[in-house]
Motif scaffolding. Structure first.
Motif, PDB file in Angstrom:
ATOM      1  N   GLN A   1       2.006  -3.314   4.920  1.00 41.95           N
ATOM      2  CA  GLN A   1       1.297  -2.105   4.603  1.00 41.95           C
ATOM      3  C   GLN A   1      -0.196  -2.219   4.004  1.00 41.95           C
ATOM      4  N   GLU A   2      -0.345  -2.995   2.847  1.00 44.01           N
ATOM      5  CA  GLU A   2      -1.509  -3.337   2.263  1.00 44.01           C
ATOM      6  C   GLU A   2      -2.458  -3.987   3.374  1.00 44.01           C
ATOM      7  N   THR A   3      -2.100  -4.901   4.083  1.00 41.53           N
ATOM      8  CA  THR A   3      -3.031  -5.417   5.460  1.00 41.53           C
ATOM      9  C   THR A   3      -3.588  -4.444   6.143  1.00 41.53           C
ATOM     10  N   ALA A   4      -2.477  -3.459   6.546  1.00 45.46           N
ATOM     11  CA  ALA A   4      -2.968  -2.371   7.391  1.00 45.46           C
ATOM     12  C   ALA A   4      -4.006  -1.526   6.852  1.00 45.46           C
ATOM     13  N   LYS A   5      -3.795  -1.421   5.503  1.00 45.79           N
ATOM     14  CA  LYS A   5      -4.581  -0.388   4.758  1.00 45.79           C
ATOM     15  C   LYS A   5      -5.976  -1.269   4.728  1.00 45.79           C
TER      16      LYS A   5
END
Ligand SMILES: Nc1nc2c(ncn2[C@@H]2O[C@H](COP(=O)(O)OP(=O)(O)O)[C@@H](O)[C@H]2O)c(=O)[nH]1
Ligand SMILES: [Mg+2]
Length: 278
Positions: free
Chosen positions: A270-274
């Motif tokens: 999720q953090e990478t996607a953000k």
């Protein structure tokens, strides 16, 4: 300590050493008559021929001392025997608790080294000293087998023993020991009669048994009524039960770690996607 080790524990004069002799089918342990006889933790383990020696706490192998005074908690008398039961387990006969602080320390040391404890009771209520053994097992998660030895054959009556065993079981459950007890033949407190078991070993029915129960007129009948076969069977099965316990604990530990990992991975994704979307 690789072989599964079981300590026979309890107050003195309950029949602990008699139980060892019945299980191993010979007079190996000294048994007492109102006196304290087992002065040192005695390890019964498998060996191709009979051998007895003394192993000091610091690992020295000596001949058994003649008139020993003080044993240290790590000292052991070792008896090696070619008995089939010992191929699966090692049995420790411990000094009775409640007689002296020194003996209590010896018994506590044996329990600490064990995978399971067999608590032998001869009275229908749990004594404070037995509670200490139980607490020690609970603290270390050590499994327990609880036996009631109907030592006084005058009281050996199925209904009376059932009542005594149920009373002890209720006490154990109320004190929160339900989960650590391994039942024998479905009973959390299993009744046995070691005098009868000993008759089967000697191949001779003693006068006391003959007088009290005329139906027990052969060693084979004594053996079947004594409960010793069930106890032997339960002891033989302990390593398998503990291994299963270990596997299921491992399974839940693996499950716990995998779900933690999964959650961590989700967070990273999720953090990478953000970051990518920013
Ligand atoms: N009548 C009778 N005596 C027993 C029985 N079990 C043990 N004893 C006797 O009780 C005494 C103490 O036994 P022992 O095995 O030395 O007890 P320990 O101190 O717990 O090791 C001995 O004289 C045994 O012969 C039993 O089932 N019936
Ligand atoms: Mg003894």
């Amino acid at each position: 300590m690789d072989t599964c080790t079981i300590t026979i524990a309890g107050r003195f004069q309950q029949g602990k050493s008699t139980l060892v002799n019945c299980l191993l089918e010979g007079k190996f342990a000294e048994t007492g008559n109102g006196l304290r006889t087992t002065a040192c933790n005695t390890v019964y383990r498998y060996g191709p021929k009979k051998e007895k020696f003394f192993l000091t706490a610091d690992g020295q192998k000596l001949s058994p001392p003649k008139n020993p005074k003080n044993y240290r908690p790590g000292d052991r008398m070792v008896v090696a025997l070619p008995h089939p039961l010992l191929q699966n387990v090692t049995i420790i006969d411990s000094p009775g608790v409640g007689a002296s602080e020194a003996d209590d320390a010896l018994a506590a040391n044996a329990i600490q080294q064990s995978h399971a404890v067999l608590l032998l009771l001869e009275k229908g209520t749990l004594h404070a000293t037995e509670q200490t053994i139980l607490e020690q097992c609970r603290a270390s998660g050590t499994k327990l087998i609880v036996l009631f030895n109907g030592k006084d054959t005058n009281k050996w009556h199925p209904e009376e023993n059932k009542f005594i065993c149920e009373t002890i079981e209720a006490q154990l459950i109320n004190s929160g020991f339900h989960d650590v007890i391994l039942p024998i033949a479905g009973k959390k407190v299993f009744p046995c009669n070691l005098l009868w078991a000993w008759n089967a070993v000697t191949g001779k029915v003693d006068d006391k048994t003959k007088k009290l129960d005329y139906k027990l007129d052969t060693p084979a009948k004594c053996r079947d009524a004594s409960g010793i076969q069930n106890i032997r069977h339960a002891i033989h099965n302990i390593p398998g039960i503990l291994a299963m316990d270990f596997m299921s604990n491992m399974d839940s530990e693996i499950e716990r770690i995998s779900s933690k990992l999964e959650a961590e991975m989700d967070k990273i994704i999720q953090e990478t996607a953000k970051k990518w979307n920013a």
